[in-house]
Design a protein around this motif. Structure first.
Motif, PDB file in Angstrom:
ATOM      1  N   ASP A 144       5.365  -8.634  -7.708  1.00  0.00           N
ATOM      2  CA  ASP A 144       6.021  -7.349  -7.966  1.00  0.00           C
ATOM      3  C   ASP A 144       5.566  -6.337  -6.918  1.00  0.00           C
ATOM      4  OD1 ASP A 144       6.859  -4.859  -8.853  1.00  0.00           O
ATOM      5  OD2 ASP A 144       5.834  -4.975 -10.786  1.00  0.00           O
ATOM      6  N   PRO A 145       6.486  -5.875  -6.052  1.00  0.00           N
ATOM      7  CA  PRO A 145       6.075  -4.976  -4.972  1.00  0.00           C
ATOM      8  C   PRO A 145       5.443  -3.673  -5.454  1.00  0.00           C
ATOM      9  CG  PRO A 145       8.469  -5.056  -5.139  1.00  0.00           C
ATOM     10  CD  PRO A 145       7.930  -6.117  -6.049  1.00  0.00           C
ATOM     11  N   ARG A 146       5.834  -3.173  -6.623  1.00  0.00           N
ATOM     12  CA  ARG A 146       5.246  -1.922  -7.130  1.00  0.00           C
ATOM     13  C   ARG A 146       3.783  -2.119  -7.512  1.00  0.00           C
ATOM     14  NH1 ARG A 146       9.504  -0.960  -5.101  1.00  0.00           N
ATOM     15  NH2 ARG A 146       7.937  -0.691  -3.501  1.00  0.00           N
ATOM     16  N   GLN A 147       3.434  -3.315  -7.981  1.00  0.00           N
ATOM     17  CA  GLN A 147       2.025  -3.607  -8.268  1.00  0.00           C
ATOM     18  C   GLN A 147       1.282  -3.945  -6.978  1.00  0.00           C
ATOM     19  OE1 GLN A 147       1.260  -6.102 -11.864  1.00  0.00           O
ATOM     20  NE2 GLN A 147       3.497  -6.133 -12.009  1.00  0.00           N
ATOM     21  N   LEU A 148       1.891  -4.766  -6.136  1.00  0.00           N
ATOM     22  CA  LEU A 148       1.262  -5.215  -4.896  1.00  0.00           C
ATOM     23  C   LEU A 148       0.873  -4.037  -4.007  1.00  0.00           C
ATOM     24  CD1 LEU A 148       0.454  -7.548  -2.994  1.00  0.00           C
ATOM     25  CD2 LEU A 148       2.831  -7.621  -2.222  1.00  0.00           C
ATOM     26  N   GLU A 149       1.735  -3.042  -3.917  1.00  0.00           N
ATOM     27  CA  GLU A 149       1.433  -1.930  -3.017  1.00  0.00           C
ATOM     28  C   GLU A 149       0.253  -1.086  -3.505  1.00  0.00           C
ATOM     29  OE1 GLU A 149       5.148   0.114  -2.595  1.00  0.00           O
ATOM     30  OE2 GLU A 149       5.027   1.053  -4.557  1.00  0.00           O
ATOM     31  N   ARG A 150      -0.154  -1.256  -4.739  1.00  0.00           N
ATOM     32  CA  ARG A 150      -1.290  -0.500  -5.248  1.00  0.00           C
ATOM     33  C   ARG A 150      -2.631  -1.080  -4.816  1.00  0.00           C
ATOM     34  NH1 ARG A 150      -0.800   0.279 -11.202  1.00  0.00           N
ATOM     35  NH2 ARG A 150      -2.717   1.413 -10.796  1.00  0.00           N
ATOM     36  N   PHE A 151      -2.619  -2.338  -4.333  1.00  0.00           N
ATOM     37  CA  PHE A 151      -3.891  -2.911  -3.870  1.00  0.00           C
ATOM     38  C   PHE A 151      -3.791  -3.602  -2.516  1.00  0.00           C
ATOM     39  CE2 PHE A 151      -1.880  -6.179  -6.489  1.00  0.00           C
ATOM     40  CZ  PHE A 151      -2.013  -7.318  -5.716  1.00  0.00           C
ATOM     41  N   TRP A 152      -2.603  -3.665  -1.900  1.00  0.00           N
ATOM     42  CA  TRP A 152      -2.482  -4.308  -0.583  1.00  0.00           C
ATOM     43  C   TRP A 152      -2.810  -3.262   0.471  1.00  0.00           C
ATOM     44  CZ3 TRP A 152      -2.824  -9.096   0.549  1.00  0.00           C
ATOM     45  CH2 TRP A 152      -2.597  -9.501   1.864  1.00  0.00           C
ATOM     46  N   GLY A 153      -4.050  -3.223   0.858  1.00  0.00           N
ATOM     47  CA  GLY A 153      -4.529  -2.207   1.779  1.00  0.00           C
ATOM     48  C   GLY A 153      -5.644  -1.436   1.109  1.00  0.00           C
ATOM     49  N   PRO A 154      -6.575  -0.925   1.896  1.00  0.00           N
ATOM     50  CA  PRO A 154      -7.683  -0.175   1.318  1.00  0.00           C
ATOM     51  C   PRO A 154      -7.193   1.132   0.689  1.00  0.00           C
ATOM     52  CG  PRO A 154      -7.872  -0.295   3.726  1.00  0.00           C
ATOM     53  CD  PRO A 154      -6.658  -1.071   3.338  1.00  0.00           C
ATOM     54  N   PRO A 155      -7.985   1.691  -0.245  1.00  0.00           N
ATOM     55  CA  PRO A 155      -7.555   2.913  -0.936  1.00  0.00           C
ATOM     56  C   PRO A 155      -7.189   4.067   0.002  1.00  0.00           C
ATOM     57  CG  PRO A 155      -9.478   1.986  -2.014  1.00  0.00           C
ATOM     58  CD  PRO A 155      -9.250   1.187  -0.756  1.00  0.00           C
ATOM     59  N   ASP A 156      -7.851   4.158   1.168  1.00  0.00           N
ATOM     60  CA  ASP A 156      -7.544   5.264   2.085  1.00  0.00           C
ATOM     61  C   ASP A 156      -6.390   4.930   3.044  1.00  0.00           C
ATOM     62  OD1 ASP A 156      -9.164   3.413   3.340  1.00  0.00           O
ATOM     63  OD2 ASP A 156     -10.286   4.905   4.487  1.00  0.00           O
ATOM     64  N   TRP A 157      -5.794   3.743   2.920  1.00  0.00           N
ATOM     65  CA  TRP A 157      -4.606   3.345   3.683  1.00  0.00           C
ATOM     66  C   TRP A 157      -3.631   2.683   2.715  1.00  0.00           C
ATOM     67  CZ3 TRP A 157      -2.989   3.577   8.830  1.00  0.00           C
ATOM     68  CH2 TRP A 157      -3.875   4.191   9.704  1.00  0.00           C
ATOM     69  N   PRO A 158      -3.065   3.422   1.762  1.00  0.00           N
ATOM     70  CA  PRO A 158      -2.197   2.802   0.751  1.00  0.00           C
ATOM     71  C   PRO A 158      -0.941   2.181   1.360  1.00  0.00           C
ATOM     72  CG  PRO A 158      -2.080   5.196   0.633  1.00  0.00           C
ATOM     73  CD  PRO A 158      -3.160   4.870   1.619  1.00  0.00           C
ATOM     74  N   ALA A 159      -0.490   1.119   0.705  1.00  0.00           N
ATOM     75  CA  ALA A 159       0.692   0.383   1.161  1.00  0.00           C
ATOM     76  C   ALA A 159       1.943   0.867   0.432  1.00  0.00           C
ATOM     77  CB  ALA A 159       0.512  -1.110   0.903  1.00  0.00           C
ATOM     78  N   THR A 160       3.065   0.813   1.130  1.00  0.00           N
ATOM     79  CA  THR A 160       4.382   1.031   0.529  1.00  0.00           C
ATOM     80  C   THR A 160       5.256  -0.141   0.960  1.00  0.00           C
ATOM     81  OG1 THR A 160       4.155   3.431   0.676  1.00  0.00           O
ATOM     82  CG2 THR A 160       6.391   2.557   0.405  1.00  0.00           C
ATOM     83  N   PHE A 161       5.754  -0.898  -0.027  1.00  0.00           N
ATOM     84  CA  PHE A 161       6.652  -2.010   0.279  1.00  0.00           C
ATOM     85  C   PHE A 161       8.078  -1.485   0.216  1.00  0.00           C
ATOM     86  CE2 PHE A 161       2.915  -4.445  -0.199  1.00  0.00           C
ATOM     87  CZ  PHE A 161       3.137  -5.642   0.469  1.00  0.00           C
ATOM     88  N   THR A 162       8.791  -1.607   1.331  1.00  0.00           N
ATOM     89  CA  THR A 162      10.178  -1.138   1.403  1.00  0.00           C
ATOM     90  C   THR A 162      11.157  -2.272   1.134  1.00  0.00           C
ATOM     91  OG1 THR A 162      10.163  -1.506   3.794  1.00  0.00           O
ATOM     92  CG2 THR A 162       9.611   0.713   3.020  1.00  0.00           C
ATOM     93  N   HIS A 163      10.656  -3.517   1.187  1.00  0.00           N
ATOM     94  CA  HIS A 163      11.485  -4.696   0.927  1.00  0.00           C
ATOM     95  C   HIS A 163      10.545  -5.798   0.476  1.00  0.00           C
ATOM     96  CE1 HIS A 163      15.091  -7.176   1.381  1.00  0.00           C
ATOM     97  NE2 HIS A 163      14.307  -8.122   1.874  1.00  0.00           N
ATOM     98  N   HIS A 164      10.937  -6.582  -0.534  1.00  0.00           N
ATOM     99  CA  HIS A 164      10.071  -7.668  -1.015  1.00  0.00           C
ATOM    100  C   HIS A 164      10.962  -8.688  -1.712  1.00  0.00           C
ATOM    101  CE1 HIS A 164       6.935  -9.723  -3.382  1.00  0.00           C
ATOM    102  NE2 HIS A 164       6.100  -9.286  -2.461  1.00  0.00           N
ATOM    103  N   GLU A 165      11.326  -9.724  -0.965  1.00  0.00           N
ATOM    104  CA  GLU A 165      12.199 -10.774  -1.483  1.00  0.00           C
ATOM    105  C   GLU A 165      11.415 -12.087  -1.438  1.00  0.00           C
ATOM    106  OE1 GLU A 165      16.792 -12.241  -0.904  1.00  0.00           O
ATOM    107  OE2 GLU A 165      15.772 -11.340   0.807  1.00  0.00           O
ATOM    108  N   LEU A 166      10.714 -12.381  -2.545  1.00  0.00           N
ATOM    109  CA  LEU A 166       9.799 -13.514  -2.610  1.00  0.00           C
ATOM    110  C   LEU A 166      10.569 -14.805  -2.880  1.00  0.00           C
ATOM    111  CD1 LEU A 166       6.900 -14.513  -2.509  1.00  0.00           C
ATOM    112  CD2 LEU A 166       6.656 -13.889  -4.916  1.00  0.00           C
ATOM    113  N   LYS A 167      11.171 -15.330  -1.797  1.00  0.00           N
ATOM    114  CA  LYS A 167      11.862 -16.621  -1.850  1.00  0.00           C
ATOM    115  C   LYS A 167      11.831 -17.188  -0.437  1.00  0.00           C
ATOM    116  CE  LYS A 167      16.554 -15.164  -0.801  1.00  0.00           C
ATOM    117  NZ  LYS A 167      17.954 -15.156  -1.209  1.00  0.00           N
ATOM    118  N   VAL A 168      12.007 -18.498  -0.320  1.00  0.00           N
ATOM    119  CA  VAL A 168      12.000 -19.120   1.000  1.00  0.00           C
ATOM    120  C   VAL A 168      13.086 -18.467   1.853  1.00  0.00           C
ATOM    121  CG1 VAL A 168      12.361 -21.273   2.275  1.00  0.00           C
ATOM    122  CG2 VAL A 168      11.061 -21.283   0.135  1.00  0.00           C
TER     123      VAL A 168
END
Length: 166
Positions: free
Chosen positions: A36-60
């Motif tokens: 889930d990109p909304r959950q992933l962006e909360r921990f993908w990257g250190p707290p002082d460099w937060p992530a924002t996923f603009t696209h996330h299509e988890l399929k081959v």
């Protein structure tokens, strides 16, 4: 509080860095945090460099596109191209940057999710194109992971995790 990041192993012979984290939640819950990109962006990257996923299509053949935002307005963007997806157990992604000539970037990452006696484990194996790329990337990557992975604890705890708070 226990440290969920249980090991960071560097292997120059195979050009890999393997990170293992253990969590007191079911395998499906841990998978969902990465799927889930909304959950992933909360921990993908250190707290002082937060992530924002603009696209996330988890399929081959799908892609994930994201950027990390620095405190001074700077951005660093990244993307993955998914080359293997086995729901709740693993996915593999190639570095999807258009600037593939950047030899300092990881070439691919494999995320594996397993059930353990106390919950579940994520193993993230990052492969590099050369020892030089590993050496350049590892210090920042390891510091970033050690800062970011505790954020995963908070995400897992608030979204129906099955363990009681201590």
């Amino acid at each position: 509080m226990t440290m969920p990041l249980t090991s960071v192993t560097k292997d120059a012979a195979t050009l890999t860095v393997t990170v293992v984290g253990d969590y007191p939640v079911p395998q499906q819950r841990l998978w969902d945090a990465f799927a889930d990109p909304r959950q992933l962006e909360r921990f993908w990257g250190p707290p002082d460099w937060p992530a924002t996923f603009t696209h996330h299509e988890l399929k081959v053949g799908g892609r994930a596109e994201y950027f990390l935002s620095g405190q001074n307005g700077e951005n660093w963007s990244g993307s993955w191209e998914f080359i293997a997806v086995k729901p709740i157990s693993s996915f593999e992604a190639r570095d999807g940057e258009h600037n593939a000539e950047d030899e300092t970037m990881p070439s691919s990452m494999t995320f594996t999710f397993d059930t353990t006696p106390t919950g579940s484990r994520v193993t993230i194996a990052t492969r590099f194109s050369s020892v030089e790329a590993m050496e350049l990337t590892i210090p920042g990557m390891e510091a970033g992971l050690r800062a970011a992975m505790p954020e995963l604890d908070a995400v897992l705890a608030e979204r129906g995790a099955s363990t009681a708070h201590m």
